[in-house]
Design a protein around this motif. Structure first.
Motif, PDB file in Angstrom:
ATOM      1  N   ASP A  78       0.823  -1.211   0.000  1.00 18.08           N
ATOM      2  CA  ASP A  78       0.000   0.000   0.000  1.00 18.08           C
ATOM      3  C   ASP A  78       0.856   1.258   0.000  1.00 18.08           C
ATOM      4  O   ASP A  78       0.606   2.207  -0.738  1.00 18.08           O
ATOM      5  N   ARG A  79       1.912   1.260   0.837  1.00 18.50           N
ATOM      6  CA  ARG A  79       2.769   2.446   0.959  1.00 18.50           C
ATOM      7  C   ARG A  79       3.972   2.395   0.021  1.00 18.50           C
ATOM      8  O   ARG A  79       4.749   3.340  -0.060  1.00 18.50           O
ATOM      9  N   LYS A  80       4.169   1.250  -0.642  1.00 20.34           N
ATOM     10  CA  LYS A  80       5.247   1.086  -1.625  1.00 20.34           C
ATOM     11  C   LYS A  80       6.625   1.306  -1.006  1.00 20.34           C
ATOM     12  O   LYS A  80       7.485   1.961  -1.589  1.00 20.34           O
ATOM     13  N   ILE A  81       6.839   0.726   0.186  1.00 17.80           N
ATOM     14  CA  ILE A  81       8.125   0.884   0.846  1.00 17.80           C
ATOM     15  C   ILE A  81       8.546  -0.423   1.508  1.00 17.80           C
ATOM     16  O   ILE A  81       7.712  -1.280   1.781  1.00 17.80           O
ATOM     17  N   ILE A  82       9.855  -0.548   1.763  1.00 17.94           N
ATOM     18  CA  ILE A  82      10.380  -1.643   2.568  1.00 17.94           C
ATOM     19  C   ILE A  82      10.212  -1.251   4.033  1.00 17.94           C
ATOM     20  O   ILE A  82      10.715  -0.212   4.472  1.00 17.94           O
ATOM     21  N   ILE A  83       9.496  -2.065   4.827  1.00 14.62           N
ATOM     22  CA  ILE A  83       9.256  -1.705   6.227  1.00 14.62           C
ATOM     23  C   ILE A  83      10.078  -2.550   7.181  1.00 14.62           C
ATOM     24  O   ILE A  83      10.146  -2.245   8.379  1.00 14.62           O
ATOM     25  N   SER A  84      10.711  -3.611   6.677  1.00 15.40           N
ATOM     26  CA  SER A  84      11.593  -4.409   7.526  1.00 15.40           C
ATOM     27  C   SER A  84      12.566  -5.173   6.638  1.00 15.40           C
ATOM     28  O   SER A  84      12.201  -5.616   5.541  1.00 15.40           O
ATOM     29  N   GLN A  85      13.812  -5.285   7.098  1.00 16.80           N
ATOM     30  CA  GLN A  85      14.834  -6.024   6.352  1.00 16.80           C
ATOM     31  C   GLN A  85      15.626  -6.879   7.320  1.00 16.80           C
ATOM     32  O   GLN A  85      16.161  -6.383   8.313  1.00 16.80           O
ATOM     33  N   LEU A  86      15.675  -8.188   7.026  1.00 15.24           N
ATOM     34  CA  LEU A  86      16.428  -9.124   7.845  1.00 15.24           C
ATOM     35  C   LEU A  86      17.700  -9.494   7.093  1.00 15.24           C
ATOM     36  O   LEU A  86      17.642 -10.093   6.013  1.00 15.24           O
ATOM     37  N   GLN A  87      18.846  -9.109   7.644  1.00 14.57           N
ATOM     38  CA  GLN A  87      20.127  -9.324   6.978  1.00 14.57           C
ATOM     39  C   GLN A  87      20.709 -10.672   7.393  1.00 14.57           C
ATOM     40  O   GLN A  87      20.808 -10.978   8.582  1.00 14.57           O
ATOM     41  N   LEU A  88      21.086 -11.485   6.400  1.00 16.63           N
ATOM     42  CA  LEU A  88      21.715 -12.771   6.661  1.00 16.63           C
ATOM     43  C   LEU A  88      23.191 -12.707   6.287  1.00 16.63           C
ATOM     44  O   LEU A  88      23.669 -11.689   5.767  1.00 16.63           O
ATOM     45  N   ASP A  89      23.904 -13.807   6.515  1.00 20.97           N
ATOM     46  CA  ASP A  89      25.335 -13.834   6.211  1.00 20.97           C
ATOM     47  C   ASP A  89      25.650 -14.718   5.012  1.00 20.97           C
ATOM     48  O   ASP A  89      26.802 -15.094   4.799  1.00 20.97           O
ATOM     49  N   THR A  90      24.635 -15.048   4.229  1.00 19.15           N
ATOM     50  CA  THR A  90      24.842 -15.921   3.076  1.00 19.15           C
ATOM     51  C   THR A  90      23.770 -15.661   2.038  1.00 19.15           C
ATOM     52  O   THR A  90      22.757 -15.018   2.323  1.00 19.15           O
ATOM     53  N   GLN A  91      23.986 -16.186   0.840  1.00 24.80           N
ATOM     54  CA  GLN A  91      22.993 -16.033  -0.224  1.00 24.80           C
ATOM     55  C   GLN A  91      21.760 -16.880   0.087  1.00 24.80           C
ATOM     56  O   GLN A  91      21.853 -17.934   0.710  1.00 24.80           O
ATOM     57  N   LEU A  92      20.603 -16.398  -0.355  1.00 25.02           N
ATOM     58  CA  LEU A  92      19.368 -17.132  -0.189  1.00 25.02           C
ATOM     59  C   LEU A  92      18.659 -17.209  -1.526  1.00 25.02           C
ATOM     60  O   LEU A  92      18.964 -16.450  -2.450  1.00 25.02           O
ATOM     61  N   TRP A  93      17.711 -18.137  -1.644  1.00 30.28           N
ATOM     62  CA  TRP A  93      17.106 -18.365  -2.963  1.00 30.28           C
ATOM     63  C   TRP A  93      15.589 -18.246  -2.926  1.00 30.28           C
ATOM     64  O   TRP A  93      15.037 -17.200  -3.140  1.00 30.28           O
ATOM     65  N   ASP A  94      14.905 -19.328  -2.578  1.00 28.98           N
ATOM     66  CA  ASP A  94      13.445 -19.343  -2.701  1.00 28.98           C
ATOM     67  C   ASP A  94      12.789 -19.098  -1.346  1.00 28.98           C
ATOM     68  O   ASP A  94      13.427 -19.183  -0.298  1.00 28.98           O
ATOM     69  N   ILE A  95      11.485 -18.819  -1.382  1.00 34.14           N
ATOM     70  CA  ILE A  95      10.722 -18.542  -0.171  1.00 34.14           C
ATOM     71  C   ILE A  95       9.326 -19.112  -0.322  1.00 34.14           C
ATOM     72  O   ILE A  95       8.775 -19.144  -1.425  1.00 34.14           O
ATOM     73  N   THR A  96       8.746 -19.573   0.764  1.00 31.36           N
ATOM     74  CA  THR A  96       7.369 -20.082   0.758  1.00 31.36           C
ATOM     75  C   THR A  96       6.707 -19.699   2.065  1.00 31.36           C
ATOM     76  O   THR A  96       7.369 -19.512   3.090  1.00 31.36           O
ATOM     77  N   SER A  97       5.388 -19.587   2.062  1.00 29.16           N
ATOM     78  CA  SER A  97       4.651 -19.277   3.288  1.00 29.16           C
ATOM     79  C   SER A  97       4.321 -20.579   4.014  1.00 29.16           C
ATOM     80  O   SER A  97       3.918 -21.565   3.400  1.00 29.16           O
ATOM     81  N   ILE A  98       4.516 -20.580   5.331  1.00 29.14           N
ATOM     82  CA  ILE A  98       4.153 -21.724   6.171  1.00 29.14           C
ATOM     83  C   ILE A  98       2.756 -21.512   6.751  1.00 29.14           C
ATOM     84  O   ILE A  98       1.921 -22.405   6.749  1.00 29.14           O
ATOM     85  N   ASN A  99       2.505 -20.332   7.235  1.00 30.53           N
ATOM     86  CA  ASN A  99       1.179 -19.919   7.673  1.00 30.53           C
ATOM     87  C   ASN A  99       1.066 -18.415   7.460  1.00 30.53           C
ATOM     88  O   ASN A  99       1.936 -17.819   6.824  1.00 30.53           O
ATOM     89  N   LYS A 100       0.042 -17.787   8.019  1.00 30.18           N
ATOM     90  CA  LYS A 100      -0.192 -16.367   7.744  1.00 30.18           C
ATOM     91  C   LYS A 100       0.876 -15.453   8.339  1.00 30.18           C
ATOM     92  O   LYS A 100       0.979 -14.283   7.960  1.00 30.18           O
ATOM     93  N   ASP A 101       1.680 -15.972   9.278  1.00 28.90           N
ATOM     94  CA  ASP A 101       2.695 -15.139   9.925  1.00 28.90           C
ATOM     95  C   ASP A 101       4.100 -15.689   9.793  1.00 28.90           C
ATOM     96  O   ASP A 101       5.037 -15.134  10.384  1.00 28.90           O
ATOM     97  N   GLN A 102       4.292 -16.763   9.037  1.00 31.29           N
ATOM     98  CA  GLN A 102       5.604 -17.399   9.000  1.00 31.29           C
ATOM     99  C   GLN A 102       5.956 -17.833   7.582  1.00 31.29           C
ATOM    100  O   GLN A 102       5.106 -18.294   6.821  1.00 31.29           O
TER     101      GLN A 102
END
Length: 565
Positions: A346-370
């Protein structure tokens, strides 16, 4: 060394220069407005009249005599904004480390030049006229004002719908009331007052939100007009100061906007549910009926680009996965910047960023909050939760190989591995339920990138085999579709067919293939973006938001999607 010496300095000690001796400048006194050599600098504050003078060291002092003289005289009148902490002082400096506007006392007591990177505003302000930062602030103010207008417009529609439903409730209450005993008059009055109280509450919410939005818009307009006027008149110092002050206003208003958005959860649609028992058991019932709540979905179109690059990013964004948790929250994986990002659509912005120490690839939803993401280099699946619009790192699963594709279906994780060219089905604790690598002693996969599943089949995009492979839940191959150059991101459409991105450079298209992998057609072409008649609006959105379509085809599809870098 006298002035006629062949050796000279660009910035020299001005007191010594008066005695025909020239030494290189070691610091600067902001009160005397003079450069000082090391000896003068070290003894400058010893005399009682000079003890409160503010000194800048060699790194922070003005870099030329000419600029210092002309600048200080030229800006003596423009540096008039008082310090919020020291009212008698004016703002003259800026601390890069703490992003703070400072007066001379602030520099001396709280931001010493030995610890902070303090800049003299006249030395740096000129670069901010018509700068990118100035334009970003103006654009940000305009965006917040537009959000206020959008919130007010949407809230008005929601209140109208809610109040209409409450009007229907009252009508149903009266209709029901006509067939029951008069002794329920009091219950009818209570029910009507309950509905009217909710209407009053809705009106109060709307008025409060309108007032807040009007206040925000008024403040932003005044600040924006001031910035524009200062920018036009090239009053660099005041422009710089007001820009930095405006950022705080923006942050405060963004918080208010977020709070306003949360108020919509208090607006409900109501329906009256008559108590049927009231018709035959009038003497025994305790109420006339109940009001049931139905959430009114706040739906409005999302237009324009979303810049997913943040200040923490060191590389160009490379989005290899994305999942939509709810209509306004999108989570993406940025492979090159080792980051998981939460996007407020809605606001067209990044509101949170979690920085890791390695490359990451795919993502999937486990539930509505995870969600869960794959970390190929570490052979891990990491679980991340979203709480109060913050990404929080949780537990992780160790897997047997460099995991790439990931999809959760009915509490089972389907994972593709590239180094060993296999697919595994795991439970949420990491136990292997099914492992698939060969079919009749022949390798099934070459380079499986992404996976998707439904109740009957599992689909794998294999860029090495240049095909999409369909398997059943026992791991048996039941279909293949090979009209690809480099298939990657894939997702289901509403009719059960599969939308797949072909990111081979000379092709760069999106294809829609049947659920049995027997036929397909291109629905999004390179450069032309021609959409076939069979693809609806929702399907187009699905095509644009494919998880891995942001690979080699990324620069092309970004022109039609909602993400920019």
């Amino acid at each position: 060394m006298n002035k006629e010496s062949s050796e000279d300095f660009e910035v020299f000690c001005q007191p010594c220069d008066q005695g025909d001796i020239r030494f290189p400048a070691y610091g600067y006194c902001t009160d005397c407005e003079e450069h000082l050599c090391e000896s003068c600098f070290n003894t400058h504050k010893r005399p009682k009249p000079l003890r409160h003078h503010r000194l800048l060291d060699k790194d922070s002092m003005p870099k030329s005599l000419k600029r210092t003289v002309t600048k200080s005289h030229a800006t003596a009148q423009s540096l008039t904004k008082p310090c919020l902490t020291h009212i008698q002082e004016t703002i003259k400096f800026y601390c890069d480390d703490h992003e703070a506007l400072l007066c001379s006392v602030c520099v001396t007591l709280e931001h010493p030049t030995s610890l902070c990177s303090v800049k003299y505003i006249p030395d740096i302000s000129g670069q901010f006229v018509n700068s990118r930062e100035y334009k970003d602030i103006i654009e940000c103010m305009h965006s917040i004002a537009e959000q206020c207008e959008q919130i007010t417009a949407d809230l008005k529609q929601m209140i109208v719908k809610s109040n209409d439903s409450l009007s229907d409730v009252i009508s149903e209450i009266k209709t029901s009331r006509r067939v029951i005993n008069k002794r329920l008059d009091e219950l009818q009055k209570i029910a009507e007052e309950s509905a009217n109280a909710l209407k009053t509450e809705n009106i109060a919410i709307l008025k409060s939100s309108e007032t807040t939005c009007e206040d925000i818009t008024r403040v932003l307009k005044a600040s924006s007009d001031s910035l524009k006027q200062l920018n036009t008149s090239k009053e660099a110092d005041m422009l710089f100061i007001d820009m930095k002050s405006a950022m705080k206003v923006i942050n405060e208003n963004e918080t208010l906007i977020s709070q306003l958005e949360q108020t919509t959860s208090n607006v409900k649609e109501y329906h009256f549910k008559p108590n049927k028992a009231i018709l035959t058991f009038v003497e025994k019932v305790g109420d006339m009926g109940t009001l049931t709540e139905i959430d009114i979905k706040w739906i409005h179109s999302h237009k324009g680009a979303i810049n997913v690059k943040t200040a923490e990013d060191e590389e160009m964004c490379w989005i290899t996965g994305m999942v939509l948790l709810n209509p306004s929250r999108l989570i993406i994986t940025d492979n090159r910047n080792y980051a998981i990002k939460l996007v407020n659509i809605d606001r067209k912005i990044i509101i949170s960023q979690l920085q890791l120490d390695t490359q990451l690839w795919d993502i999937t939803s486990i539930n509505k909050d995870q969600v869960a993401v794959t970390l190929p280099d570490q052979q891990l699946i990491k679980f991340v939760s979203m709480s109060s619009d913050k990404l929080i790192e949780e537990h992780k699963l160790k897997v047997d190989g460099d995991c790439y594709g990931l999809y959760c279906y009915q509490e089972k994780l389907i994972v593709s591995f590239q180094n060993c060219a296999k697919l595994e089905i795991l439970d949420l604790k990491g136990s292997t339920l099914v492992s698939v690598a060969k079919f009749y002693d022949e390798n099934i996969f070459n380079s499986p990138d992404y996976v998707k599943a439904n109740s009957s089949s599992i689909y794998v995009s294999d860029s090495g085999e240049e095909e999409v492979i369909e398997l059943n839940w026992n791991g048996e191959v039941v279909g293949r579709y090979q009209s690809f150059g480099y298939p990657q991101g894939l997702d289901f459409l509403e009719n059960g067919s599969i939308c797949v991105s072909d990111s081979k450079e000379e092709r760069c298209n999106v294809q829609c293939i049947s659920h049995d992998c027997r036929e397909g057609e291109i629905v999004l072409k390179k450069n032309s973006f021609t959409l076939m008649q069979s693809v609806g609006v929702k399907q187009i959105v699905c095509c644009i938001f494919l998880q891995a379509v942001l690979m080699k085809v990324m620069p092309i599809l970004f022109k039609s999607s909602n993400l920019t870098m």
